[in-house]
Design a protein around this motif. Structure first.
Motif: not given
Length: 319
Positions: A168-172, A232-237, A239-242, A246-258
């Protein structure tokens, strides 16, 4: 007068070095110290100028090198000295608080990337990563505490949790760097504002009151991009880059929305004349307590689109 200036110069450098030493030697102080790391050199640069700030950063780095070694001195020079100097220089030139925060976050991310790259090249170690050994020790420690309370975990479960933590730490890592950079930029700004408000000598670029912090609607384009990347990550599992994007962009946006949700909460508490200490306590709890923070993130999305401050009638009109 020169003696007073020299004393102040040494004071801020010594404070920076002491904070660094405390963060290195006292584990439970490390998170708070790292967040406030740039503050001493930031304030020194704002008070005495970029040249004096640069000399202070150099002196502090040499001092740490002499007593703690090259690797430790490099860590100090990046997170405490160079970052404080950069933030101080940006604060001197910024026209508004928002301009300062954005540029300080960019500078903080850049410094952390340099630190990470140099450590990886020189020692093969990423200073921001959790090693499998550290993760295993942390999970084992938690497991031991739970077992004393009557909850036992098998060795397989402990190992699984540790592996999940490392993955998880490596991914995010990208979003963690951005959010951490935002945190130390805001803490440095708050420290400088509090100091100069009491001591004078420099006018800190102003931010709007927290009750009026709002993000533009075009941030929803980023949310749409995150959703597309997730599909895209679900359509092309394979391809780890998707998935990573998506996970990192969503986490940053979650911080903004919080932040948007917390600002809205602060606005309503202010409108009902809630005591400032209570507001701070509630805001911290809301930010740290996962179920509440998730709800506030959803509320933040709704507020960005509809601007609830204009649509809800309040008792006070002067906030």
């Amino acid at each position: 007068m020169k003696g007073k200036i020299l004393f102040e110069w040494f004071f801020w450098i010594l404070l920076s070095i002491l904070m660094f030493a405390a963060g290195m030697d006292i584990a439970f102080l490390s998170p708070a110290v790292i967040l406030a790391a740039p503050a001493p050199l930031l304030i020194l640069t704002c008070r005495q100028g970029i040249r004096e700030g640069a000399l202070g950063a150099l002196f502090g780095t040499v001092f740490v090198f002499a007593f703690m070694g090259a690797a430790t001195a490099f860590l100090y020079s990046c997170e405490f000295a160079l970052l404080g100097l950069l933030m101080g220089g940006l604060m001197l030139k910024a026209k508004s608080g928002a301009d300062y925060i954005l540029s300080a976050v960019a500078a903080s991310v850049a410094v952390k990337i340099v630190l990470m790259a140099v450590f990886r090249y020189a020692a093969g170690v990423n200073p921001f990563m959790v090693t499998p050994e550290a993760a295993d020790a942390l999970v084992s420690s938690v497991s031991g505490a739970l077992s004393q309370g009557g909850v036992s975990l098998s060795q397989e479960a402990v190992k699984s949790y540790a592996e999940t933590m490392v993955q998880t730490v490596a991914l995010m890592m990208p979003s963690m760097l951005i959010l951490f950079a935002a945190s130390d930029s805001i803490v440095g700004y708050a420290a400088a504002r509090l100091y100069f408000k009491r001591m004078g000598g420099f006018k800190v670029p102003a931010l709007p009151q927290f009750a009026h912090w709002r993000f533009p609607k075009n941030i929803f384009w980023a949310l749409m991009a995150a959703l597309i990347l997730d599909m895209a990550s679900k359509a092309f599992p394979d391809e780890g880059v998707y998935r990573m994007l998506s996970v990192n962009l969503m986490e940053v946006l979650r911080g903004v929305f919080l932040v948007e949700g917390l600002s809205l909460t602060w606005y309503f508490m202010t409108s009902y004349r809630v005591n400032r200490a209570v507001k701070i306590f509630v805001t911290i709890i809301c930010a740290l307590f996962s179920p509440v923070s998730y709800i506030l993130s959803m509320l933040g999305i709704f507020d960005i689109w509809y601007d609830l401050r204009k649509r809800v009638k309040l008792r006070r009109k002067d906030i």
